[in-house]
Design a protein around this motif. Structure first.
Motif, PDB file in Angstrom:
ATOM      1  N   GLY A  89       3.146   3.003   7.091  1.00  0.00           N
ATOM      2  CA  GLY A  89       4.400   2.730   6.384  1.00  0.00           C
ATOM      3  C   GLY A  89       4.921   4.053   5.844  1.00  0.00           C
ATOM      4  O   GLY A  89       4.140   4.994   5.644  1.00  0.00           O
ATOM      5  N   SER A  90       6.235   4.136   5.636  1.00  0.00           N
ATOM      6  CA  SER A  90       6.729   5.396   5.069  1.00  0.00           C
ATOM      7  C   SER A  90       6.300   5.521   3.609  1.00  0.00           C
ATOM      8  O   SER A  90       6.213   6.623   3.078  1.00  0.00           O
ATOM      9  CB  SER A  90       8.239   5.519   5.236  1.00  0.00           C
ATOM     10  N   ASP A  91       6.011   4.405   2.966  1.00  0.00           N
ATOM     11  CA  ASP A  91       5.497   4.467   1.589  1.00  0.00           C
ATOM     12  C   ASP A  91       4.262   5.371   1.496  1.00  0.00           C
ATOM     13  O   ASP A  91       4.099   6.116   0.538  1.00  0.00           O
ATOM     14  CB  ASP A  91       5.109   3.063   1.087  1.00  0.00           C
TER      15      ASP A  91
ATOM     16  N   LEU B 254       5.382   8.970   1.421  1.00  0.00           N
ATOM     17  CA  LEU B 254       5.923   9.356   0.104  1.00  0.00           C
ATOM     18  C   LEU B 254       4.767   9.670  -0.837  1.00  0.00           C
ATOM     19  O   LEU B 254       4.792  10.654  -1.584  1.00  0.00           O
ATOM     20  CB  LEU B 254       6.777   8.220  -0.470  1.00  0.00           C
TER      21      LEU B 254
ATOM     22  N   TYR C 233      15.242   4.241  -4.928  1.00  0.00           N
ATOM     23  CA  TYR C 233      14.011   3.502  -4.624  1.00  0.00           C
ATOM     24  C   TYR C 233      13.025   3.636  -5.793  1.00  0.00           C
ATOM     25  O   TYR C 233      12.674   4.751  -6.190  1.00  0.00           O
ATOM     26  CB  TYR C 233      13.428   4.093  -3.348  1.00  0.00           C
TER      27      TYR C 233
ATOM     28  N   TYR D  70       9.517   5.861  -6.165  1.00  0.00           N
ATOM     29  CA  TYR D  70       9.386   7.292  -6.468  1.00  0.00           C
ATOM     30  C   TYR D  70       8.804   7.478  -7.866  1.00  0.00           C
ATOM     31  O   TYR D  70       7.946   8.315  -8.091  1.00  0.00           O
ATOM     32  CB  TYR D  70      10.735   8.024  -6.384  1.00  0.00           C
TER      33      TYR D  70
ATOM     34  N   ALA E 271      17.059   9.438  -1.217  1.00  0.00           N
ATOM     35  CA  ALA E 271      17.133   8.395  -0.192  1.00  0.00           C
ATOM     36  C   ALA E 271      18.545   8.423   0.377  1.00  0.00           C
ATOM     37  O   ALA E 271      19.520   8.343  -0.358  1.00  0.00           O
ATOM     38  CB  ALA E 271      16.829   7.029  -0.791  1.00  0.00           C
TER      39      ALA E 271
ATOM     40  N   ASP F  72      14.603  10.564   2.413  1.00  0.00           N
ATOM     41  CA  ASP F  72      14.047   9.269   2.815  1.00  0.00           C
ATOM     42  C   ASP F  72      15.103   8.525   3.621  1.00  0.00           C
ATOM     43  O   ASP F  72      16.056   7.986   3.068  1.00  0.00           O
ATOM     44  CB  ASP F  72      13.645   8.503   1.540  1.00  0.00           C
TER      45      ASP F  72
ATOM     46  N   ALA G  33      14.943   5.697   5.416  1.00  0.00           N
ATOM     47  CA  ALA G  33      14.455   4.369   5.802  1.00  0.00           C
ATOM     48  C   ALA G  33      15.532   3.545   6.520  1.00  0.00           C
ATOM     49  O   ALA G  33      15.226   2.726   7.387  1.00  0.00           O
ATOM     50  CB  ALA G  33      13.955   3.615   4.564  1.00  0.00           C
ATOM     51  N   TYR G  34      16.814   3.774   6.152  1.00  0.00           N
ATOM     52  CA  TYR G  34      17.904   2.956   6.706  1.00  0.00           C
ATOM     53  C   TYR G  34      18.737   3.696   7.737  1.00  0.00           C
ATOM     54  O   TYR G  34      19.855   3.283   8.055  1.00  0.00           O
ATOM     55  CB  TYR G  34      18.798   2.451   5.563  1.00  0.00           C
TER      56      TYR G  34
ATOM     57  N   THR H  63      11.026   4.980   9.007  1.00  0.00           N
ATOM     58  CA  THR H  63      10.123   3.829   9.073  1.00  0.00           C
ATOM     59  C   THR H  63      10.494   2.909  10.231  1.00  0.00           C
ATOM     60  O   THR H  63      11.642   2.898  10.679  1.00  0.00           O
ATOM     61  CB  THR H  63      10.172   3.032   7.752  1.00  0.00           C
TER      62      THR H  63
ATOM     63  N   SER I  66      10.003  -0.272   9.682  1.00  0.00           N
ATOM     64  CA  SER I  66      10.077  -1.539   8.958  1.00  0.00           C
ATOM     65  C   SER I  66      11.456  -2.192   9.023  1.00  0.00           C
ATOM     66  O   SER I  66      11.572  -3.414   8.998  1.00  0.00           O
ATOM     67  CB  SER I  66       9.723  -1.330   7.489  1.00  0.00           C
ATOM     68  N   LYS I  67      12.513  -1.400   9.073  1.00  0.00           N
ATOM     69  CA  LYS I  67      13.853  -1.956   8.925  1.00  0.00           C
ATOM     70  C   LYS I  67      14.527  -2.069  10.301  1.00  0.00           C
ATOM     71  O   LYS I  67      14.720  -3.163  10.797  1.00  0.00           O
ATOM     72  CB  LYS I  67      14.673  -1.094   7.951  1.00  0.00           C
TER      73      LYS I  67
ATOM     74  N   LEU J 243       4.220   1.041   9.596  1.00  0.00           N
ATOM     75  CA  LEU J 243       4.270   2.282  10.374  1.00  0.00           C
ATOM     76  C   LEU J 243       5.532   3.069  10.021  1.00  0.00           C
ATOM     77  O   LEU J 243       6.643   2.537  10.054  1.00  0.00           O
ATOM     78  CB  LEU J 243       4.239   1.954  11.871  1.00  0.00           C
TER      79      LEU J 243
HETATM   80  C1  PLP Z   1      11.952  -0.021   2.718  1.00  0.00           C
HETATM   81  C2  PLP Z   1      11.963   1.373   2.158  1.00  0.00           C
HETATM   82  C3  PLP Z   1      10.870   2.214   2.336  1.00  0.00           C
HETATM   83  C4  PLP Z   1       9.512   1.673   2.734  1.00  0.00           C
HETATM   84  O1  PLP Z   1       9.303   1.585   4.037  1.00  0.00           O
HETATM   85  P1  PLP Z   1       7.863   1.220   4.609  1.00  0.00           P
HETATM   86  O2  PLP Z   1       7.823   2.064   5.831  1.00  0.00           O
HETATM   87  O3  PLP Z   1       7.873  -0.223   4.877  1.00  0.00           O
HETATM   88  O4  PLP Z   1       6.813   1.637   3.647  1.00  0.00           O
HETATM   89  C5  PLP Z   1      10.980   3.525   1.916  1.00  0.00           C
HETATM   90  N1  PLP Z   1      12.094   3.982   1.308  1.00  0.00           N
HETATM   91  C6  PLP Z   1      13.142   3.187   1.099  1.00  0.00           C
HETATM   92  C7  PLP Z   1      14.345   3.729   0.410  1.00  0.00           C
HETATM   93  C8  PLP Z   1      13.100   1.857   1.501  1.00  0.00           C
HETATM   94  O5  PLP Z   1      14.118   1.041   1.227  1.00  0.00           O
END
Ligand code: PLP
Length: 353
Positions: free
Chosen positions: A86-88, A91, A112, A115, A153, A182, A184-185, A208, A210-211, A220
């Motif tokens: 996960g990207s978490d 971080l 987010y 942080y 982010a 970051d 993520a989106y 990530t 995830s989205k 992942l």
């Molecule tokens: C969803 C999200 C993440 C986490 O992503 P994972 O890969 O599921 O851990 C990280 N940063 C932001 C801003 C998010 O919204």
């Protein structure tokens, strides 16, 4: 109890993730920015064919196969890529490598929430700098504060806006510490900041699956940065942070760009439709380059609406936080889910106080 933990752990609040109802619960789940569509059929095929032998052995420490696939998709050499659970996790790796008491962790607010949690674990000095009302970046203050780690982010959550690349470039060139961007989106956005990692060795881009790729349950993510920066981060990560299943499934998913792009196109079209419907109900909206909308209800009763929707089986996100108490963050679902949400909101606005 008091002596078990470091004092900063005792003092800090736990991170509160979005509610994750039990599997099988009948609910419209628009609170964690998950993708409403299933993962790529190619990824699911790989999952069905996982070989027991892959699980008997330890996985590749750097997620080799997935790393190669990311390298191909992005056109970045594979030794510029770090893979995370996960990207978490990434971080957290950056924070553990770079932050400690007396070192500053800096980010604009709102953003987010994790942080802050990660910085508190390190007992680092936390500096939160408010965004202006129109979400333009407080660039000068971020530069002057010069954190050991600065998080941006982009697109940001919960506002949905993209930080202009020129602002990020200025920040990268002026900071003496690490700039974490970051993304993520990013799959839903019209621009990205990947080019900056070539220009500045203090920049890491974190993404990530995830989205955009519908794989939040797989865990992942990956980071892209100059190998000089990655060298320090590799020392900190767990040896086998990427399990063999995630590596194989993620490889198929990121290779199937056609499928991801098709899902993203559907979500963007639904976002436009949902935004229009919410505006018609009197909501104020911010431009979003993500798979969610930040929405301010016409009667300022955000928490009431959040609660009432929950009673009706619709989960969205409400943050009891300065600047957000009067707003709701709504994940873009399928058109059908969005329509149910709009109908329910319309009813609540007519009947509520
Ligand atoms: C969803 C999200 C993440 C986490 O992503 P994972 O890969 O599921 O851990 C990280 N940063 C932001 C801003 C998010 O919204």
């Amino acid at each position: 109890m008091t002596n078990y933990f470091r004092s900063n752990i005792d003092a800090m609040a736990s991170y509160v993730p979005g509610e994750q109802p039990q599997r099988g619960t009948k609910i419209i789940k628009l609170n964690s920015n998950e993708n409403p569509y299933p993962p790529s059929p190619d990824a699911l095929a790989v999952l069905r064919n996982i070989d027991g032998e892959w699980l008997r052995r330890y996985p590749e420490p750097l997620g080799g196969e997935f790393r190669q696939a990311v390298s191909k998709v992005l056109g970045v050499p594979s030794d510029w890529i770090i893979v995370g659970n996960g990207s978490d996790e990434l971080l957290s790796v950056v924070i553990r490598a770079c932050a400690e008491p007396g070192r500053k962790v800096v980010y604009p607010m709102p953003t987010y929430v994790l942080y802050r949690t990660l910085a508190e674990m390190q007992a680092a000095e936390i500096i939160e700098i408010p965004y202006s009302n129109d979400y333009s970046l407080p660039l000068e203050e971020l530069i002057v504060t010069d954190g050991s780690v600065t998080f941006i982010a982009s697109p940001n959550s919960p506002s949905g806006h993209v930080v202009p690349i020129d602002d990020l470039r200025k920040l990268a060139s002026q900071l003496s510490g690490v700039l974490v961007i970051d993304e993520a989106y990013v799959d839903f956005a019209e621009e990205n900041a990947l080019a900056l990692v070539e220009e500045y060795e203090n920049v890491i881009i974190i993404r990530t699956l995830s989205k955009g790729y519908s794989l939040a349950g797989l865990r992942l993510g990956f980071g892209v940065a100059n190998p000089k920066l990655l060298h320090g981060l590799f020392k900190v990560k767990d040896s086998y942070n990427i399990d063999a299943i995630a590596c194989a499934v993620g490889t198929a998913a990121i290779t199937d760009q056609t499928y991801k792009n098709a899902c993203v196109a559907k979500i963007k079209a639904s976002r436009i439709k949902l935004a229009k419907d919410l505006k018609q109900l009197g909501f104020h909206l911010w431009d979003s380059q993500t798979n969610f909308l930040l929405a301010q209800p016409p009667q300022g009763n955000a928490e009431y609406l959040y609660q009432k929707l929950k009673e009706q089986g619709i989960l969205i996100r409400y943050f009891k936080q300065p600047g957000l108490e009067d707003k709701l963050r709504i994940t873009v679902g399928t058109d059908e889910q969005n329509q149910t949400l709009v109908k329910t909101l319309s009813y609540l606005l007519r009947t509520g106080e």
